[in-house]
Each structure stands twice: as structure tokens, then as C-alpha cells.
Design a protein around this motif. Sequence first.
Motif, PDB file in Angstrom:
ATOM      1  N   VAL A  14     -43.757 -22.944  42.285  1.00  0.00           N
ATOM      2  CA  VAL A  14     -42.531 -22.347  42.829  1.00  0.00           C
ATOM      3  C   VAL A  14     -41.938 -21.440  41.762  1.00  0.00           C
ATOM      4  CG1 VAL A  14     -40.274 -22.796  43.850  1.00  0.00           C
ATOM      5  CG2 VAL A  14     -42.131 -24.458  44.167  1.00  0.00           C
ATOM      6  N   ALA A  15     -41.684 -20.172  42.113  1.00  0.00           N
ATOM      7  CA  ALA A  15     -41.183 -19.238  41.092  1.00  0.00           C
ATOM      8  C   ALA A  15     -40.594 -17.994  41.724  1.00  0.00           C
ATOM      9  CB  ALA A  15     -42.314 -18.837  40.136  1.00  0.00           C
ATOM     10  N   GLY A  16     -39.727 -17.361  40.958  1.00  0.00           N
ATOM     11  CA  GLY A  16     -39.270 -16.014  41.257  1.00  0.00           C
ATOM     12  C   GLY A  16     -39.758 -15.114  40.141  1.00  0.00           C
ATOM     13  N   ILE A  17     -40.460 -14.037  40.487  1.00  0.00           N
ATOM     14  CA  ILE A  17     -41.012 -13.124  39.487  1.00  0.00           C
ATOM     15  C   ILE A  17     -40.277 -11.790  39.599  1.00  0.00           C
ATOM     16  CG2 ILE A  17     -43.058 -11.917  38.659  1.00  0.00           C
ATOM     17  CD1 ILE A  17     -44.764 -14.150  39.764  1.00  0.00           C
ATOM     18  N   GLU A  18     -39.686 -11.339  38.497  1.00  0.00           N
ATOM     19  CA  GLU A  18     -38.888 -10.121  38.523  1.00  0.00           C
ATOM     20  C   GLU A  18     -39.644  -8.958  37.889  1.00  0.00           C
ATOM     21  OE1 GLU A  18     -35.072 -10.843  36.805  1.00  0.00           O
ATOM     22  OE2 GLU A  18     -34.590 -12.461  38.197  1.00  0.00           O
ATOM     23  N   PHE A  19     -39.568  -7.798  38.560  1.00  0.00           N
ATOM     24  CA  PHE A  19     -40.212  -6.603  38.019  1.00  0.00           C
ATOM     25  C   PHE A  19     -39.357  -5.380  38.312  1.00  0.00           C
ATOM     26  CE2 PHE A  19     -41.894  -6.999  42.344  1.00  0.00           C
ATOM     27  CZ  PHE A  19     -41.833  -5.693  42.831  1.00  0.00           C
ATOM     28  N   ILE A  20     -39.676  -4.283  37.629  1.00  0.00           N
ATOM     29  CA  ILE A  20     -38.920  -3.042  37.773  1.00  0.00           C
ATOM     30  C   ILE A  20     -39.892  -1.867  37.757  1.00  0.00           C
ATOM     31  CG2 ILE A  20     -38.563  -2.823  35.271  1.00  0.00           C
ATOM     32  CD1 ILE A  20     -35.756  -1.723  35.880  1.00  0.00           C
TER      33      ILE A  20
END
Length: 315
Positions: A260-266
Motif C-alpha cells: 500500500v503506497a502513494g507515489i509522488e512525481f512531477i
Amino acid sequence: MSKIYIIHENDEWTIHLTKRLEELELPYETWHLDKGIVDLTIEPPNGVFYNRMSASSHTRGHRYAPELAGGVLTWLEHHGRTVFNGTKALNLELSKINQYTALEASGIRTPKTIAAVGKEHIVSAAEKLGKVPFITKHNRAGKGLGVQLFQTIDALKEYVYGSLFEDPVDGITLVQEYIQSPESYITRAEFVGGKYLYAVRVDTSVGFELCPADSCQIGDAFCPVGEEPEVKPKFEIKEDLDEGWIARYEAFLQANNIDVAGIEFIRDSNGEVYTYDVNTNTNYNADAEEKAGKYGMLELAKFLGATLESLKAFN
């Protein structure tokens, strides 16, 4: 009786999951690990164990909760219990150095970063980075806390040697190239059971505090009232995440035993993607979910419940 065990240190973030477990009539127990013991002389109970220990626990007075959780997870894994977001996931949650090296090992690009301990080495790291603007952040943090943007080395020196400098809990400061989004937003992809759930577009025009949890929000600042012009929401669920990136992130999670995870990118002005955060203690924004009709904690509760039923059937 087998049940679902939730390992955590923050009741405000956990109650949203326990409510969903109650809705589904699933048996559960919460282990709040700000204090406690790890009894290596006994075996743990049977059940499904879900770890949502946070890297930012020290900001709530729970300095040693992650260390205690690490011991508990090792104990559970030693006895062959079903553990989601176990020791390997916790290792990444507590260190962005570990996150970035794991992401790069999976072929996922991260911003150029140099880690430093000691104020003089923070300045040296920025000089070695050779890019302006740049940001500093804590290696062990959470919620975007401790993030500072600098346009010059002199501005960094003023901060580092001034009274406002925030000393990281593990002593490690990261100096990182600043990735400028042309539209001032980042994307956070949510995964449950190692599978893609949805993506959230997060407005960054007002700063770096990106925690989606209800308790992190700032009241009605983003809520239109009466006849006032509509204000763009800070969190908005989108459906436009590329399938290639979904596959790449799912493979990364599988390789690192993260469930379970939230992966942040830009994305920068050239469309290049930089991934800079893996949050294994993911939270969900209620307003964005209500508007989209998608509910992260509900899907997580279903996932844990299905695993518990499979475990009962196997035994």
C-alpha cells in the motif's frame, strides 16, 4: 479468532480505516506503538498485519515509534505471519536515501540529490549540486515538512546558520535540484494491494505541504462560498496516468515488498518525469474521493478483509 491488526502511531489517520472495517463487519485490533514491548519469548497472534507507521511520528511526540514498529515487524515476519508493508517498506518510509536508491534501481528517475550531515556539509552539498534554484528536505520527514526552496547559496547559508534552521530527526539533510512544474502541480498515484487505484493531482501553487489527510487541511481556504469565484481544489482525482507508468510503479512496489503506497512525481517543462516520494503510510483526501466516487480506505479494507478470509480458508 484471527483478525486484522493495524500497526500505527496516529489515531486521527487510522480512524478512517477502522470505520471502513466496521462497515464491512471485519474483526480488527489496533496496535498503537508509540510505546510498548516486543516479547520475543512468545509467538504473535494469527491474523493479517498491516503496518502504517509514519516517518513523521516524531512531530507528534512519538520519536521512537518507528524503531519499535521495526522490531514488531521483524518478530511477525520471523514467525511467518501475513504482513503488509513490512520491514522493507518501513525501511523506505524512514529514509528518502533508501527510497531514491530503490527507485533508481528499478529504472525510475529521481531528482539529483546529495545527502549531508553537518551544517558546513549542507552548504558544500549545494555547491557540489551546482543547480539553482534548489531545495532542502529532511531524509526522514513526511507531509512535506522541512522543505525549503533556495535561489542562491548565500540564502542557504543564511538559513543553515540562522535561528530558523530545522535539524532533521536523523541528522541527515538532503539538497536536491528543484523540478519546476509549468502548471504548479504534482501527481500522487495511489496503490492498494500493489495495484493502481487512482491518481491525485495536487496543486502546489501555495507551498509544499502536500499531506492529503483531513487533519492536515486548512479549513475552508479552498472552498467556494456564496457567489465568490470557484477556487481550484488542492486535491483532485484524475484518470490520465499513463499505463506504462502504472506498470513501472507496480513493478517497483513488488520488488520492494510494498503493498500500500502513494507515489509522488512531477513533470518538468520538457515533460520529463521525476519521482521523489514513496509514502507507505498513505492517506486519502475525503473531498476529492467524494467528488470522484472512489474511496481508498474502503478498497484497503476490502483488500485486508479478502486476505483474512483467504487465511481462514487455508487454515
